[in-house]
Design a protein around this motif. Sequence first.
Motif, short mmCIF file in Angstrom:
data_model
loop_
_atom_site.label_atom_id
_atom_site.label_comp_id
_atom_site.label_asym_id
_atom_site.label_seq_id
_atom_site.Cartn_x
_atom_site.Cartn_y
_atom_site.Cartn_z
N LYS A 137 36.59 5.48 0.25
CA LYS A 137 35.73 5.23 -0.96
C LYS A 137 34.21 5.49 -0.49
O LYS A 137 33.59 5.71 -1.44
CB LYS A 137 35.89 3.53 -1.16
CG LYS A 137 37.15 3.02 -2.17
CD LYS A 137 37.03 1.95 -2.52
CE LYS A 137 38.15 1.60 -3.48
NZ LYS A 137 38.09 0.29 -4.12
N ASN A 138 33.86 5.37 0.67
CA ASN A 138 32.57 5.81 1.15
C ASN A 138 32.53 7.22 1.40
O ASN A 138 31.38 7.71 1.85
CB ASN A 138 31.99 5.09 2.39
CG ASN A 138 31.56 3.60 2.02
OD1 ASN A 138 31.14 3.42 1.06
ND2 ASN A 138 31.56 2.78 3.02
N ASN A 139 33.36 8.18 0.99
CA ASN A 139 33.69 9.44 1.33
C ASN A 139 33.57 9.79 3.05
O ASN A 139 32.86 11.19 3.26
CB ASN A 139 32.24 10.29 0.54
CG ASN A 139 32.77 10.07 -1.01
OD1 ASN A 139 33.79 9.92 -1.50
ND2 ASN A 139 31.57 9.98 -1.92
N LYS A 140 33.73 8.91 3.69
CA LYS A 140 33.80 9.23 4.98
C LYS A 140 35.17 9.33 5.60
O LYS A 140 35.77 8.66 6.23
CB LYS A 140 33.02 7.93 5.69
CG LYS A 140 31.80 7.65 5.43
CD LYS A 140 31.09 6.76 6.17
CE LYS A 140 29.57 6.32 5.99
NZ LYS A 140 29.05 5.15 6.49
N TYR A 141 35.54 10.76 5.31
CA TYR A 141 37.09 10.89 5.46
C TYR A 141 37.35 11.05 6.69
O TYR A 141 38.58 10.85 6.93
CB TYR A 141 37.44 12.20 4.54
CG TYR A 141 37.12 12.18 2.95
CD1 TYR A 141 37.83 11.11 2.22
CD2 TYR A 141 35.95 12.72 2.45
CE1 TYR A 141 37.61 10.90 0.87
CE2 TYR A 141 35.99 12.54 0.95
CZ TYR A 141 36.69 11.57 0.40
OH TYR A 141 36.09 11.49 -1.11
#
Length: 615
Positions: free
Chosen positions: A315-319
Amino acid sequence: MKKNLLLLIVTFYYQAQAQKKIPDIDHLFEKFNSVIYKNTDSAFYYCKKASDLNKQVGNDYYKAHSLFIYALYYYVLGNNVEATKYNNEALNFANKQKNLYILFRVHNLKGVIFFENSELDKAFNEFQLAEYYLKKKPDNKNYGLLHFNLGNLFIAKGDTTGGIKHYQITTKYALLAKDTARIYSSYIVVANTLKTNNQKKANDYYEKAFRLATLTNDIQEQFNIRINQSSNFLIAKDKRALTYLHKAELILKKIKDKSLYFHIYFNYGGYNDNIKNYDMAARYYELAYKSYDPEKLSVKHKIHILENLVRINAKNNKYQKSYDYQTILYKLKDSLFTIEKEKNYNQLLAKYEVEKKNSQIKLLSQQNELQKAKKTRIYMALASVSTILLIVFIFYRNKLKTQDRLNKKQQELNRTKHLMEGQNTERNRLARDLHDGVAGSLAGINYMLDRENEMLQNQKLSAIKKHIDILHSEIREISHNLSDHFLAEKTFHQLLIKLSEQNEENNITTNILFFPENALDLISDSMKTHLYRITQELFTNIRKHANATAVQLTVTKNENNVCIIIEDNGSGFSENRLQGIGLKNIKERLQTFDAEMEIDSYPGKGTTIIITFKI
């Protein structure tokens, strides 16, 4: 025949000697029980000392108990292999000596170990055996423990209704045994069961548990309850989750156990997750992951936190972070799957070997039994004839005595019934006289005063009229309380609410609790009247004599058994005052429906009254 008789006498003698009390060993067992869940080092010391002392005495009855406390010690340490070994040895000695207390505890512990291994059917069988021995030597505290374990078992099987039923039975027996820890444990598990669907009711149970945990100064349990309350409101996305989380954190500072910060961080993460503050949620979830202690927390906790880290980082775009945690999660689940397969294979192999060995033993036993049966048939035939004659004689004599007792009891019940009927008739007459006579006269006087004062507008006459109004209302209330017609219109629960309002008017906080809520809705009018008059008399005694500020009335029903418990925090009283506080009428009413009453009171400690009966 003489040889067999002599052998029987000698055997009985040695069994009596084996069960003789040895105070020093009993004292060590008590010490062990007081520290086992607090200090395992001290517990081991008492285990060894009891075992060494018993070796000097050579008492097999106590040998069973010594082996069992070793089993419990290893169970608390988490070593179920050693616990099972000692538990089985204890079972052998307990069977030989007919040690019913240890037979109950051994089978109960076996059930708990099977439960923890997810072998639920085996666990249920062991709990059934434990109940069989408990019925031979009943103990309220042990009944509470057994039904608590059965509640856990039913919940694990997905039977929530059955689980809550056993927890309610646990509460009843724990109240009777004054086992406070078991009471709040049952409140906690009921709350845990309810929190998915009914957060408000779950929180009520948590608060009850917290009050009891505070009374026993159990700080660890206070922390657990506050964390559960926080989780309860997290499910509902309620801001109160943060309030209880702060309270849990304050308690944790007193405990000083760093591994418990896992729960604090995890719930802070959940709270921020709910309010969509994903950066802060990710930080707290990572702190929880770092504080995970595999020795104190199950692997399910680790899986849960990893799943949250995968989701929140995505969700935080820290894939990349999400992918890294996903990799760790997959490896963990793969290893658990491999372990589970090996465990199932080993269990099947062990089961096969045990069944094979049992079949061989069974065959040999059957052959031996056939030989013994041939020798004993003649003795059994002679013994049977003698026994039948003796039984016939004893039965006939007991029948005569029983009939005589029943006749006397029936006469006493008839006397009590007529007395009660006379009292009820007199109450109804008095209620009618008060309502139609005194209350009517007061109403007439009030009307005349009103007419007279219509022109005069005299303040003193108005004040007198106001007092007469109050007196008129009080007399009407008294006439309603005395009349059986007033009782017939309401359920027992409604009548109790009315009585509690009278307590509230006298500044006595009154809490009424029914398990289930309709426990006494279908009782007969006669029983309802007696129960109401009994409760009315007890509440009156509390208001007049107890100096109490709070009263708790609990009604529990299990099948046909009803238990009513009335507790107050008043001044209490000593035994020599039991005959002087108006209990004679109560006892006579209890006799009419074969109820029993127990009073537990000490000066300065409050009073608890327990009434039990069948319906």
